[in-house]
Design a protein around this motif. Structure first.
Motif, PDB file in Angstrom:
ATOM      1  N   ALA A  74      -4.569   5.686 -15.402  1.00  0.00           N
ATOM      2  CA  ALA A  74      -4.279   4.024 -15.633  1.00  0.00           C
ATOM      3  C   ALA A  74      -2.616   4.147 -15.822  1.00  0.00           C
ATOM      4  O   ALA A  74      -1.915   4.778 -16.474  1.00  0.00           O
ATOM      5  N   GLN A  75      -2.265   3.049 -15.050  1.00  0.00           N
ATOM      6  CA  GLN A  75      -0.904   2.446 -15.071  1.00  0.00           C
ATOM      7  C   GLN A  75      -0.950   0.972 -15.558  1.00  0.00           C
ATOM      8  O   GLN A  75      -1.620   0.370 -14.547  1.00  0.00           O
ATOM      9  N   VAL A  76      -0.195   0.389 -16.613  1.00  0.00           N
ATOM     10  CA  VAL A  76      -0.258  -1.028 -16.751  1.00  0.00           C
ATOM     11  C   VAL A  76       0.919  -1.573 -17.079  1.00  0.00           C
ATOM     12  O   VAL A  76       1.632  -1.006 -17.962  1.00  0.00           O
ATOM     13  N   PHE A  77       1.509  -2.713 -16.471  1.00  0.00           N
ATOM     14  CA  PHE A  77       2.440  -3.438 -16.789  1.00  0.00           C
ATOM     15  C   PHE A  77       2.208  -4.918 -17.220  1.00  0.00           C
ATOM     16  O   PHE A  77       1.655  -5.640 -16.530  1.00  0.00           O
ATOM     17  N   ASN A  78       2.383  -5.150 -18.441  1.00  0.00           N
ATOM     18  CA  ASN A  78       1.934  -6.451 -18.876  1.00  0.00           C
ATOM     19  C   ASN A  78       3.114  -7.264 -19.524  1.00  0.00           C
ATOM     20  O   ASN A  78       3.819  -6.706 -20.417  1.00  0.00           O
ATOM     21  N   SER A  79       3.267  -8.517 -19.180  1.00  0.00           N
ATOM     22  CA  SER A  79       4.512  -9.191 -19.943  1.00  0.00           C
ATOM     23  C   SER A  79       4.204 -10.778 -20.022  1.00  0.00           C
ATOM     24  O   SER A  79       3.444 -11.323 -19.120  1.00  0.00           O
ATOM     25  N   VAL A  80       4.792 -11.296 -20.740  1.00  0.00           N
ATOM     26  CA  VAL A  80       4.473 -12.888 -20.983  1.00  0.00           C
ATOM     27  C   VAL A  80       5.769 -13.562 -21.718  1.00  0.00           C
ATOM     28  O   VAL A  80       6.521 -12.896 -22.462  1.00  0.00           O
ATOM     29  N   TRP A  81       6.330 -14.352 -21.018  1.00  0.00           N
ATOM     30  CA  TRP A  81       7.666 -15.258 -21.062  1.00  0.00           C
ATOM     31  C   TRP A  81       7.229 -16.633 -21.977  1.00  0.00           C
ATOM     32  O   TRP A  81       6.401 -17.428 -21.285  1.00  0.00           O
ATOM     33  N   TYR A  82       7.372 -16.704 -23.049  1.00  0.00           N
ATOM     34  CA  TYR A  82       7.279 -18.125 -23.689  1.00  0.00           C
ATOM     35  C   TYR A  82       8.659 -18.843 -24.008  1.00  0.00           C
ATOM     36  O   TYR A  82       9.513 -18.389 -24.342  1.00  0.00           O
ATOM     37  N   PRO A  83       8.839 -19.836 -23.100  1.00  0.00           N
ATOM     38  CA  PRO A  83       9.967 -20.756 -23.435  1.00  0.00           C
ATOM     39  C   PRO A  83       9.933 -21.306 -24.554  1.00  0.00           C
ATOM     40  O   PRO A  83       8.914 -21.313 -25.543  1.00  0.00           O
ATOM     41  N   ASP A  84      11.298 -21.631 -25.074  1.00  0.00           N
ATOM     42  CA  ASP A  84      11.461 -22.304 -26.386  1.00  0.00           C
ATOM     43  C   ASP A  84      10.641 -23.659 -26.190  1.00  0.00           C
ATOM     44  O   ASP A  84      10.776 -24.320 -25.160  1.00  0.00           O
ATOM     45  N   PRO A  85      10.194 -23.877 -27.378  1.00  0.00           N
ATOM     46  CA  PRO A  85       9.259 -25.123 -27.168  1.00  0.00           C
ATOM     47  C   PRO A  85      10.030 -26.582 -27.108  1.00  0.00           C
ATOM     48  O   PRO A  85       9.275 -27.534 -27.004  1.00  0.00           O
ATOM     49  N   TYR A  87      11.196 -26.932 -24.355  1.00  0.00           N
ATOM     50  CA  TYR A  87      10.942 -26.944 -22.945  1.00  0.00           C
ATOM     51  C   TYR A  87       9.404 -26.903 -22.624  1.00  0.00           C
ATOM     52  O   TYR A  87       8.930 -26.143 -23.265  1.00  0.00           O
ATOM     53  N   ASP A  88       8.927 -27.792 -22.040  1.00  0.00           N
ATOM     54  CA  ASP A  88       7.638 -27.901 -22.023  1.00  0.00           C
ATOM     55  C   ASP A  88       6.874 -27.034 -20.705  1.00  0.00           C
ATOM     56  O   ASP A  88       5.825 -27.129 -20.152  1.00  0.00           O
ATOM     57  N   LEU A  89       7.881 -26.247 -20.218  1.00  0.00           N
ATOM     58  CA  LEU A  89       7.387 -25.391 -19.156  1.00  0.00           C
ATOM     59  C   LEU A  89       6.216 -24.499 -19.191  1.00  0.00           C
ATOM     60  O   LEU A  89       5.860 -24.170 -20.461  1.00  0.00           O
ATOM     61  N   PRO A  90       5.519 -24.036 -18.358  1.00  0.00           N
ATOM     62  CA  PRO A  90       4.279 -22.995 -18.469  1.00  0.00           C
ATOM     63  C   PRO A  90       5.074 -21.669 -18.934  1.00  0.00           C
ATOM     64  O   PRO A  90       6.211 -21.544 -18.968  1.00  0.00           O
ATOM     65  N   LEU A  91       4.045 -20.929 -19.250  1.00  0.00           N
ATOM     66  CA  LEU A  91       4.490 -19.582 -19.523  1.00  0.00           C
ATOM     67  C   LEU A  91       4.386 -18.703 -18.391  1.00  0.00           C
ATOM     68  O   LEU A  91       3.588 -19.094 -17.539  1.00  0.00           O
ATOM     69  N   LEU A  92       5.239 -17.633 -18.144  1.00  0.00           N
ATOM     70  CA  LEU A  92       5.136 -16.712 -17.019  1.00  0.00           C
ATOM     71  C   LEU A  92       4.119 -15.728 -17.611  1.00  0.00           C
ATOM     72  O   LEU A  92       4.699 -14.843 -18.641  1.00  0.00           O
ATOM     73  N   GLY A  93       3.151 -15.438 -16.997  1.00  0.00           N
ATOM     74  CA  GLY A  93       2.279 -14.078 -17.188  1.00  0.00           C
ATOM     75  C   GLY A  93       2.259 -13.145 -16.155  1.00  0.00           C
ATOM     76  O   GLY A  93       2.085 -13.494 -15.136  1.00  0.00           O
ATOM     77  N   ILE A  94       2.348 -11.941 -16.647  1.00  0.00           N
ATOM     78  CA  ILE A  94       2.364 -10.745 -15.666  1.00  0.00           C
ATOM     79  C   ILE A  94       1.184  -9.869 -16.185  1.00  0.00           C
ATOM     80  O   ILE A  94       1.295  -9.416 -17.260  1.00  0.00           O
ATOM     81  N   ASP A  95       0.584  -9.375 -15.214  1.00  0.00           N
ATOM     82  CA  ASP A  95      -0.473  -8.434 -15.555  1.00  0.00           C
ATOM     83  C   ASP A  95      -0.857  -7.448 -14.378  1.00  0.00           C
ATOM     84  O   ASP A  95      -1.712  -8.061 -13.603  1.00  0.00           O
TER      85      ASP A  95
END
Length: 260
Positions: A74-85, A87-95
């Motif tokens: 197994a090799q896994v890279f997971n990341s989530v970017w939460y904008p400062d609130p 900003y109403d942007l979506p989150l960036l989700g990486i899996d």
């Protein structure tokens, strides 16, 4: 790799690119202290190690990243970017996950906080021009764990590969373009000043954490390598820190929803 010097850390170029772009484009980035027991852990059961990092900046209240190296298993890279609130942007989700070189699963999305059309047209639809360049990422995510209409977008890039070649030829350039679009969009956005609207955005981000903590199949992977107690802490104190552990009755209900 912890397993062998001959094993490639398949997703490490993505980590390196993310760190470079984050430092260059995400504003003044600060490290966020993570308890040592959650930031790094080695398995006592198998050759496996997990490392995590967390940051914040004027544009992002939280950028978290995790890498699991379990050799070829197994090799896994997971990341989530939460904008400062503000900003109403979506989150960036990486899996991105690899279970041997012939079973590679990749999910990349701007995860919308809302599903109203105006919001989707503003933030999600521009991704269509990027996604269409990468036919290998035009797959459909299973509804086994998640409702694709909640915190996922129609421009989700989803790929299953049986060779590592597609990781460098399709996934890496798509990842770079999604990340660039996300950063371009937040830097062009007008910050919200209404405290009530900022609180609403923050509440939606917390709802995302709870929803994800209850459904994320990776929790089982963490448990198998690092034990259930550590996996529980990691899930609620690092990955989705706005979530609360569910009582058994509720967990059973979520399990039933997944089966339907």
């Amino acid at each position: 790799s912890v397993a062998s010097q001959d094993v490639e850390l398949l997703f490490m170029p993505f980590v390196a690119h993310q760190m470079k772009v984050m430092r260059e484009r995400a504003g003044e980035v600060e490290d966020v202290m993570t308890p040592e027991v959650l930031a790094s852990m080695s398995s006592t059961k198998k050759a496996a190690r997990i490392e995590s990092w967390c940051y914040k900046s004027e544009y992002f209240r939280k950028i978290r990243a995790t890498y699991i190296d379990a050799g070829e298993a197994a090799q896994v890279f997971n990341s989530v970017w939460y904008p400062d609130p503000k900003y109403d942007l979506p989150l960036l989700g990486i899996d991105f996950l690899s279970f041997g070189k012939k079973k590679i699963l990749c999910i990349l999305d701007l995860q919308p906080l809302k599903q109203d059309q105006e919001y989707l047209d503003k933030y999600i639809e521009p991704l269509a021009a990027i996604k269409q360049k990468y036919p290998g990422l035009a797959g459909t995510m299973s509804s086994r764990f998640y409702d694709e209409n909640k915190f996922f977008s129609k421009q989700l890039a989803y790929g299953k590969f049986d060779t590592t070649d597609a990781v460098s030829s399709e996934l890496l350039p798509a990842y770079k373009e999604y990340l660039d679009y996300f950063l371009d969009t937040i830097k062009a956005a007008t910050p919200e000043t209404d405290p009530a609207k900022i609180a609403e955005i923050r509440a939606l981000q917390a709802e995302y954490d709870q929803y994800s903590a209850e459904r994320d199949p990776a929790v089982g992977l963490f448990s198998s390598y690092f034990g259930p107690e550590w996996a529980e802490r990691f899930t609620h104190e690092f990955l989705f820190e706005d979530s609360e552990p569910v009582v058994k009755e509720k967990a059973a209900k979520v399990g039933e929803e997944k089966k339907e």
